[in-house]
Design a protein around this motif. Structure first.
Motif, PDB file in Angstrom:
ATOM      1  N   CYS A  90     121.046 -33.473  23.385  1.00  0.00           N
ATOM      2  CA  CYS A  90     120.993 -32.223  24.165  1.00  0.00           C
ATOM      3  C   CYS A  90     121.731 -32.362  25.498  1.00  0.00           C
ATOM      4  N   SER A  91     121.565 -33.504  26.143  1.00  0.00           N
ATOM      5  CA  SER A  91     122.220 -33.701  27.444  1.00  0.00           C
ATOM      6  C   SER A  91     123.738 -33.681  27.302  1.00  0.00           C
ATOM      7  N   ILE A  92     124.238 -34.160  26.168  1.00  0.00           N
ATOM      8  CA  ILE A  92     125.686 -34.117  25.905  1.00  0.00           C
ATOM      9  C   ILE A  92     126.113 -32.685  25.572  1.00  0.00           C
ATOM     10  N   SER A 107     116.927 -35.744  22.876  1.00  0.00           N
ATOM     11  CA  SER A 107     117.162 -35.402  24.285  1.00  0.00           C
ATOM     12  C   SER A 107     118.536 -35.863  24.751  1.00  0.00           C
ATOM     13  N   THR A 108     118.957 -37.035  24.281  1.00  0.00           N
ATOM     14  CA  THR A 108     120.280 -37.542  24.641  1.00  0.00           C
ATOM     15  C   THR A 108     121.366 -36.641  24.067  1.00  0.00           C
ATOM     16  N   LYS A 113     124.907 -29.974  26.591  1.00  0.00           N
ATOM     17  CA  LYS A 113     124.899 -29.121  27.797  1.00  0.00           C
ATOM     18  C   LYS A 113     126.273 -29.041  28.443  1.00  0.00           C
ATOM     19  N   THR A 114     127.077 -30.076  28.265  1.00  0.00           N
ATOM     20  CA  THR A 114     128.407 -30.095  28.882  1.00  0.00           C
ATOM     21  C   THR A 114     129.398 -29.205  28.138  1.00  0.00           C
ATOM     22  N   ASP A 132     116.119 -27.187  20.227  1.00  0.00           N
ATOM     23  CA  ASP A 132     115.671 -28.582  20.135  1.00  0.00           C
ATOM     24  C   ASP A 132     114.218 -28.551  19.677  1.00  0.00           C
ATOM     25  N   ILE A 150     120.131 -24.474  25.972  1.00  0.00           N
ATOM     26  CA  ILE A 150     119.159 -25.301  25.262  1.00  0.00           C
ATOM     27  C   ILE A 150     117.790 -24.626  25.263  1.00  0.00           C
ATOM     28  N   ASP A 177     114.116 -25.639  24.409  1.00  0.00           N
ATOM     29  CA  ASP A 177     113.301 -26.841  24.198  1.00  0.00           C
ATOM     30  C   ASP A 177     111.935 -26.439  23.636  1.00  0.00           C
ATOM     31  N   GLU A 204     128.878 -39.215  22.424  1.00  0.00           N
ATOM     32  CA  GLU A 204     129.803 -38.244  23.014  1.00  0.00           C
ATOM     33  C   GLU A 204     130.952 -37.941  22.075  1.00  0.00           C
TER      34      GLU A 204
END
Length: 201
Positions: free
Chosen positions: A23-25, A20-21, A27-28, A119, A33, A35, A190
Protein backbone atom coordinates in the motif's frame (compact mmCIF):
# COMPACT_ATOMS: atom_id res chain seq x y z
CA UNK A 1 -1.71 11.76 -15.95
CA UNK A 2 -5.03 10.91 -14.32
CA UNK A 3 -7.10 8.23 -16.01
CA UNK A 4 -10.73 8.83 -16.95
CA UNK A 5 -11.73 5.96 -14.70
CA UNK A 6 -9.90 4.82 -11.57
CA UNK A 7 -8.96 1.16 -11.53
CA UNK A 8 -10.22 -0.53 -8.35
CA UNK A 9 -7.76 -3.05 -6.89
CA UNK A 10 -8.65 -5.42 -4.10
CA UNK A 11 -5.51 -6.14 -2.09
CA UNK A 12 -5.47 -9.07 0.30
CA UNK A 13 -3.18 -11.60 1.94
CA UNK A 14 -2.51 -13.16 5.31
CA UNK A 15 -1.20 -11.31 8.34
CA UNK A 16 2.53 -10.68 8.08
CA UNK A 17 2.67 -11.00 4.29
CA UNK A 18 3.23 -7.28 3.72
CA UNK A 19 0.01 -5.65 2.52
CA UNK A 20 0.92 -2.39 4.27
CA UNK A 21 4.25 -2.23 2.45
CA UNK A 22 2.50 -2.76 -0.89
CA UNK A 23 0.00 0.00 0.00
CA UNK A 24 2.79 2.43 0.85
CA UNK A 25 4.27 1.87 -2.62
CA UNK A 26 0.88 2.17 -4.34
CA UNK A 27 0.32 5.55 -2.67
CA UNK A 28 3.08 6.97 -4.86
CA UNK A 29 0.96 6.19 -7.96
CA UNK A 30 -1.87 8.59 -7.18
CA UNK A 31 -3.84 5.94 -5.30
CA UNK A 32 -6.69 6.25 -2.82
CA UNK A 33 -6.28 3.61 -0.10
CA UNK A 34 -9.29 2.19 1.74
CA UNK A 35 -8.02 0.42 4.86
CA UNK A 36 -10.57 -2.20 5.97
CA UNK A 37 -8.78 -2.70 9.31
CA UNK A 38 -9.09 1.01 10.15
CA UNK A 39 -12.77 0.88 9.26
CA UNK A 40 -13.16 -2.23 11.43
CA UNK A 41 -11.63 -0.32 14.36
CA UNK A 42 -13.87 2.71 13.88
CA UNK A 43 -17.18 0.89 13.56
CA UNK A 44 -16.80 -0.77 16.99
CA UNK A 45 -16.25 2.53 18.81
CA UNK A 46 -18.56 3.29 21.72
CA UNK A 47 -22.03 4.33 20.58
CA UNK A 48 -21.98 2.68 17.16
CA UNK A 49 -24.41 -0.11 16.27
CA UNK A 50 -21.66 -2.72 16.01
CA UNK A 51 -20.47 -1.77 19.52
CA UNK A 52 -23.81 -2.65 21.08
CA UNK A 53 -24.20 -5.83 19.01
CA UNK A 54 -20.78 -7.07 20.13
CA UNK A 55 -21.47 -6.39 23.80
CA UNK A 56 -24.82 -8.12 23.48
CA UNK A 57 -23.09 -11.26 22.19
CA UNK A 58 -19.71 -11.28 23.99
CA UNK A 59 -20.69 -9.51 27.21
CA UNK A 60 -19.07 -6.59 29.02
CA UNK A 61 -15.85 -8.51 29.71
CA UNK A 62 -14.55 -7.27 26.33
CA UNK A 63 -14.63 -3.64 27.52
CA UNK A 64 -11.71 -1.64 28.90
CA UNK A 65 -11.78 0.88 31.76
CA UNK A 66 -13.21 3.54 29.41
CA UNK A 67 -16.02 1.23 28.26
CA UNK A 68 -14.51 0.94 24.80
CA UNK A 69 -14.12 -2.50 23.25
CA UNK A 70 -10.66 -3.86 24.04
CA UNK A 71 -9.54 -5.40 20.75
CA UNK A 72 -6.83 -7.49 22.43
CA UNK A 73 -9.38 -9.08 24.78
CA UNK A 74 -11.73 -9.69 21.89
CA UNK A 75 -8.90 -11.13 19.79
CA UNK A 76 -7.94 -13.65 22.47
CA UNK A 77 -11.53 -14.91 22.51
CA UNK A 78 -12.15 -15.21 18.77
CA UNK A 79 -8.77 -16.50 17.58
CA UNK A 80 -9.17 -19.62 19.70
CA UNK A 81 -12.85 -20.22 18.93
CA UNK A 82 -14.03 -20.45 15.32
CA UNK A 83 -17.69 -20.11 16.24
CA UNK A 84 -17.07 -16.86 18.10
CA UNK A 85 -14.91 -15.59 15.22
CA UNK A 86 -17.82 -16.34 12.89
CA UNK A 87 -20.17 -14.28 15.06
CA UNK A 88 -17.68 -11.40 15.26
CA UNK A 89 -17.44 -11.33 11.46
CA UNK A 90 -21.19 -11.70 11.06
CA UNK A 91 -21.76 -8.66 13.27
CA UNK A 92 -19.09 -6.37 11.85
CA UNK A 93 -18.83 -7.19 8.16
CA UNK A 94 -22.09 -5.58 7.08
CA UNK A 95 -20.96 -2.23 8.51
CA UNK A 96 -17.43 -2.54 7.09
CA UNK A 97 -18.67 -3.45 3.61
CA UNK A 98 -21.12 -0.54 3.54
CA UNK A 99 -18.39 1.93 4.49
CA UNK A 100 -15.97 0.49 1.92
CA UNK A 101 -18.56 0.84 -0.86
CA UNK A 102 -19.31 4.42 0.23
CA UNK A 103 -15.57 5.20 0.18
CA UNK A 104 -15.18 3.78 -3.34
CA UNK A 105 -18.05 5.91 -4.62
CA UNK A 106 -16.65 9.00 -2.92
CA UNK A 107 -13.18 8.45 -4.42
CA UNK A 108 -14.63 7.82 -7.89
CA UNK A 109 -16.76 10.96 -7.70
CA UNK A 110 -13.67 13.08 -7.02
CA UNK A 111 -12.08 11.89 -10.30
CA UNK A 112 -8.64 12.62 -8.84
CA UNK A 113 -7.14 9.13 -8.63
CA UNK A 114 -5.62 6.61 -11.00
CA UNK A 115 -6.23 3.74 -8.59
CA UNK A 116 -8.51 2.93 -5.68
CA UNK A 117 -7.18 0.14 -3.44
CA UNK A 118 -9.21 -1.82 -0.90
CA UNK A 119 -6.71 -3.18 1.62
CA UNK A 120 -8.77 -5.99 3.16
CA UNK A 121 -7.61 -9.24 4.81
CA UNK A 122 -11.07 -10.73 4.17
CA UNK A 123 -11.60 -9.32 0.69
CA UNK A 124 -12.62 -12.67 -0.80
CA UNK A 125 -14.48 -14.03 2.24
CA UNK A 126 -16.74 -10.94 2.24
CA UNK A 127 -17.29 -11.08 -1.55
CA UNK A 128 -15.66 -7.67 -2.01
CA UNK A 129 -13.56 -9.25 -4.76
CA UNK A 130 -16.70 -9.12 -6.91
CA UNK A 131 -16.74 -5.31 -6.96
CA UNK A 132 -13.10 -4.72 -7.93
CA UNK A 133 -11.34 -4.68 -11.29
CA UNK A 134 -8.39 -6.75 -10.06
CA UNK A 135 -7.56 -8.93 -7.06
CA UNK A 136 -3.96 -8.77 -5.81
CA UNK A 137 -2.78 -11.26 -3.20
CA UNK A 138 0.41 -10.72 -1.20
CA UNK A 139 1.99 -13.95 0.01
CA UNK A 140 5.14 -15.26 1.66
CA UNK A 141 6.35 -18.30 3.59
CA UNK A 142 5.17 -19.13 7.10
CA UNK A 143 8.73 -18.67 8.37
CA UNK A 144 8.90 -15.13 6.97
CA UNK A 145 5.45 -14.27 8.31
CA UNK A 146 6.28 -15.43 11.83
CA UNK A 147 9.59 -13.57 11.84
CA UNK A 148 7.86 -10.31 10.84
CA UNK A 149 4.94 -10.76 13.23
CA UNK A 150 7.08 -11.59 16.28
CA UNK A 151 9.03 -8.39 15.63
CA UNK A 152 5.92 -6.30 14.92
CA UNK A 153 3.46 -7.55 17.55
CA UNK A 154 5.79 -8.89 20.23
CA UNK A 155 3.62 -11.99 20.67
CA UNK A 156 4.55 -15.64 21.02
CA UNK A 157 4.72 -17.89 17.95
CA UNK A 158 1.95 -20.03 19.47
CA UNK A 159 -0.50 -17.09 19.52
CA UNK A 160 0.59 -15.94 16.07
CA UNK A 161 0.12 -19.39 14.55
CA UNK A 162 -3.44 -19.45 15.97
CA UNK A 163 -4.11 -16.16 14.19
CA UNK A 164 -2.61 -17.40 10.95
CA UNK A 165 -4.60 -20.65 11.14
CA UNK A 166 -7.83 -18.68 11.68
CA UNK A 167 -7.37 -17.09 8.24
CA UNK A 168 -8.30 -18.61 4.89
CA UNK A 169 -5.28 -20.44 3.42
CA UNK A 170 -3.50 -18.88 0.45
CA UNK A 171 -4.05 -22.06 -1.59
CA UNK A 172 -7.80 -21.56 -1.25
CA UNK A 173 -7.80 -17.87 -2.21
CA UNK A 174 -5.20 -17.81 -4.98
CA UNK A 175 -7.73 -18.95 -7.59
CA UNK A 176 -9.34 -15.51 -7.30
CA UNK A 177 -6.10 -13.61 -7.89
CA UNK A 178 -5.32 -11.62 -11.01
CA UNK A 179 -1.87 -10.90 -9.60
CA UNK A 180 0.18 -12.56 -6.85
CA UNK A 181 3.07 -10.79 -5.14
CA UNK A 182 5.53 -13.14 -3.45
CA UNK A 183 6.93 -10.88 -0.76
CA UNK A 184 9.86 -12.77 0.72
CA UNK A 185 12.62 -10.73 2.36
CA UNK A 186 14.66 -9.02 -0.35
CA UNK A 187 11.85 -8.92 -2.93
CA UNK A 188 11.95 -5.76 -5.06
CA UNK A 189 8.34 -4.76 -4.48
CA UNK A 190 8.73 -1.35 -6.09
CA UNK A 191 9.78 -2.88 -9.40
CA UNK A 192 7.18 -5.69 -9.22
CA UNK A 193 4.36 -3.17 -8.68
CA UNK A 194 5.71 -0.72 -11.26
CA UNK A 195 5.73 -3.42 -13.95
CA UNK A 196 2.18 -4.48 -13.12
CA UNK A 197 0.79 -0.93 -13.16
CA UNK A 198 2.45 -0.21 -16.49
CA UNK A 199 0.07 -2.74 -17.99
CA UNK A 200 -2.94 -0.97 -16.45
CA UNK A 201 -2.35 2.67 -17.49
Amino acid sequence: MIQNKAIVIGLTGGTGCGKSTVCSILKTYNTYIIDADKIAHSIIKKGNNAYFELINYFGKDILNSENEIDRKKLGKIVFSDKEKLFYLNNITHKYIIREIKDSINMAKDKQEYNYIVIDAPLLIETNLHKIVDEVWIVHCSLHTRLKRLVKRDNLSEEILIKRINSQTPFEQNKKYANFIIFNEDGANLEEIIKQRLKRKV
